[in-house]
Design a protein around this motif. Structure first.
Motif, short mmCIF file in Angstrom:
data_model
loop_
_atom_site.label_atom_id
_atom_site.label_comp_id
_atom_site.label_asym_id
_atom_site.label_seq_id
_atom_site.Cartn_x
_atom_site.Cartn_y
_atom_site.Cartn_z
N LYS A 67 -20.83 10.21 113.39
CA LYS A 67 -22.13 9.08 113.44
C LYS A 67 -22.01 9.23 111.65
O LYS A 67 -21.91 9.82 111.05
N LYS A 68 -22.88 7.52 110.92
CA LYS A 68 -23.13 7.81 109.75
C LYS A 68 -24.47 6.29 109.92
O LYS A 68 -24.52 6.08 110.74
N ILE A 88 -29.56 5.47 113.38
CA ILE A 88 -28.01 6.55 112.97
C ILE A 88 -27.01 5.69 114.05
O ILE A 88 -27.55 5.20 115.25
N LYS A 89 -25.70 5.27 113.30
CA LYS A 89 -25.34 4.57 113.73
C LYS A 89 -23.77 5.21 114.70
O LYS A 89 -23.20 6.02 113.90
N THR A 90 -23.63 5.42 116.19
CA THR A 90 -22.83 6.60 116.67
C THR A 90 -21.66 5.26 116.56
O THR A 90 -21.52 4.42 117.55
N PHE A 91 -20.40 5.65 116.83
CA PHE A 91 -18.95 5.80 116.44
C PHE A 91 -18.20 5.35 118.02
O PHE A 91 -18.42 6.60 118.82
N GLY A 92 -17.32 4.65 118.24
CA GLY A 92 -16.54 5.21 119.38
C GLY A 92 -15.70 6.48 119.92
O GLY A 92 -16.10 6.88 120.65
#
Length: 165
Positions: free
Chosen positions: A88-89, A80-84
């Protein structure tokens, strides 16, 4: 388009995130992946079964990933990618689509286990290539355009005892 027959070669592509969230929000239950695979194949020849999963560092997820492999799924895992901004995406839309297009020359049927409407264009493409497309998902959380684009739709909500643990 052909109907189901025993000699068909089948690929099963399961969008585990989509199925998980649908099953949880609708029924607070989990998916029975063994039954899902069995009903997807339906006495045909399984060429490939892939479950697309997201690693979110939850306690039981490695056990879940191992169980999928034991059932007969190949797992494709994305972190999972967490953005600034804290959002999450982690989706597998492009990966699933590329796999389906790649497998199209090797199978007669692709079974998409997802309700995500983003796959309706994929269904149209696969059918144009002569591949039968079946969708298995929960009707309440499945995009109408996906149902319409498929050759066959199985509503998991109609068979909760089969598809849910």
């Amino acid at each position: 388009m052909t109907d189901i027959h025993p000699g068909q070669r089948v690929a099963v592509l399961a969008d585990a995130q989509n199925l998980y969230h649908s099953a949880q929000s609708l029924y607070s239950r989990n998916i029975d992946y063994s039954s899902l695979l069995d009903k997807s194949v339906a006495d045909r020849n399984l060429t490939r079964a892939i479950a697309y999963v997201v690693r979110a560092d939850s306690p039981d997820e490695e056990t879940f990933f191992d169980a999928l492999v034991d059932i007969g799924f190949e797992t494709k895992i994305r972190d999972i990618k967490t953005f600034g901004d804290g959002s999450k995406k982690a989706d597998w839309d492009v990966g699933m689509s590329l796999d389906a297009v790649t497998l199209a020359n090797h199978v007669d049927t692709v079974v998409l286990c997802t309700g995500d409407g983003d796959f309706s264009r994929l269904c149209s493409h696969l059918r144009h290539e002569g591949v039968r497309v079946e969708v298995i998902a929960f009707k309440e959380s499945t995009a109408d355009e996906l149902v319409e684009a498929a050759d066959n739709f199985i509503n998991m909500s109609d068979r909760q005892d089969t598809f849910l643990l």
